[in-house]
Motif scaffolding. Structure first.
Motif, mmCIF file in Angstrom:
data_model
loop_
_atom_site.group_PDB
_atom_site.id
_atom_site.type_symbol
_atom_site.label_atom_id
_atom_site.label_comp_id
_atom_site.label_asym_id
_atom_site.label_seq_id
_atom_site.Cartn_x
_atom_site.Cartn_y
_atom_site.Cartn_z
ATOM 1 N N VAL A 5 0.903 -1.215 0.073
ATOM 2 C CA VAL A 5 0.032 0.062 -0.071
ATOM 3 C C VAL A 5 0.887 1.046 -0.066
ATOM 4 C CG1 VAL A 5 -1.658 1.355 1.306
ATOM 5 C CG2 VAL A 5 -2.053 -1.182 1.057
ATOM 6 N N GLY A 6 1.909 1.066 0.817
ATOM 7 C CA GLY A 6 2.907 2.455 0.990
ATOM 8 C C GLY A 6 3.487 2.601 -0.361
ATOM 9 N N ARG A 7 3.952 1.522 -1.045
ATOM 10 C CA ARG A 7 4.774 1.647 -2.235
ATOM 11 C C ARG A 7 3.724 2.080 -3.308
ATOM 12 N NH1 ARG A 7 6.183 -3.807 -2.890
ATOM 13 N NH2 ARG A 7 4.465 -4.270 -4.189
ATOM 14 N N ASP A 8 2.623 1.705 -3.157
ATOM 15 C CA ASP A 8 1.742 2.079 -4.515
ATOM 16 C C ASP A 8 1.189 3.636 -4.310
ATOM 17 O OD1 ASP A 8 1.468 -0.681 -5.654
ATOM 18 O OD2 ASP A 8 -0.269 -1.072 -4.611
ATOM 19 N N SER A 9 0.998 4.040 -3.302
ATOM 20 C CA SER A 9 0.815 5.360 -2.803
ATOM 21 C C SER A 9 2.143 6.404 -3.356
ATOM 22 C CB SER A 9 0.734 5.682 -1.557
ATOM 23 O OG SER A 9 1.479 5.638 -0.601
ATOM 24 N N ILE A 10 3.298 5.900 -3.092
ATOM 25 C CA ILE A 10 4.638 6.516 -3.518
ATOM 26 C C ILE A 10 4.659 6.601 -4.978
ATOM 27 C CG2 ILE A 10 7.103 6.482 -3.352
ATOM 28 C CD1 ILE A 10 6.890 5.214 -0.563
ATOM 29 N N GLU A 11 4.305 5.423 -5.423
ATOM 30 C CA GLU A 11 4.427 5.284 -7.171
ATOM 31 C C GLU A 11 3.279 6.388 -7.837
ATOM 32 O OE1 GLU A 11 5.637 4.435 -10.809
ATOM 33 O OE2 GLU A 11 6.619 4.217 -8.934
ATOM 34 N N ALA A 12 2.057 6.494 -7.071
ATOM 35 C CA ALA A 12 1.079 7.419 -7.620
ATOM 36 C C ALA A 12 1.597 8.760 -7.414
ATOM 37 C CB ALA A 12 -0.060 7.045 -6.646
ATOM 38 N N MET A 13 2.273 9.008 -6.205
ATOM 39 C CA MET A 13 2.710 10.468 -6.095
ATOM 40 C C MET A 13 3.852 10.696 -6.992
ATOM 41 S SD MET A 13 2.803 11.204 -2.140
ATOM 42 C CE MET A 13 3.786 9.774 -1.392
ATOM 43 N N ARG A 14 4.676 9.837 -7.459
ATOM 44 C CA ARG A 14 5.748 10.037 -8.387
ATOM 45 C C ARG A 14 5.095 10.144 -9.612
ATOM 46 N NH1 ARG A 14 7.672 8.032 -12.422
ATOM 47 N NH2 ARG A 14 6.779 6.088 -12.232
ATOM 48 N N ARG A 15 4.213 9.589 -10.242
ATOM 49 C CA ARG A 15 3.500 9.717 -11.422
ATOM 50 C C ARG A 15 2.889 10.970 -11.391
ATOM 51 N NH1 ARG A 15 1.785 4.293 -10.663
ATOM 52 N NH2 ARG A 15 -0.379 4.760 -10.104
ATOM 53 N N ALA A 16 2.311 11.388 -10.141
ATOM 54 C CA ALA A 16 1.595 12.881 -10.319
ATOM 55 C C ALA A 16 2.392 13.958 -10.661
ATOM 56 C CB ALA A 16 0.703 12.878 -9.206
#
Length: 51
Positions: A5-16
């Motif tokens: 979950v943490g990794r996915d949210s970090i990836e989403a922030m990176r894409r944004a």
């Protein structure tokens, strides 16, 4: 599961952040892989020179 979950949210922030900076995801497929050795690895121009 918590680490995913943490990794996915970090990836989403990176894409944004990348989108805000102007980067866009590609919509085409990667190029087909080419042989790395032998005659099949040569480009058309290289084959014309070799022949």
């Amino acid at each position: 599961m918590g680490s995913r979950v943490g990794r996915d949210s970090i990836e989403a922030m990176r894409r944004a952040a990348a989108r805000r900076a102007g980067a866009r995801r590609t919509k085409w497929k990667p190029a087909a892989t080419r042989p790395t050795a032998g005659w099949a690895a040569l480009t058309d121009a290289e084959q014309r020179v070799a022949n």
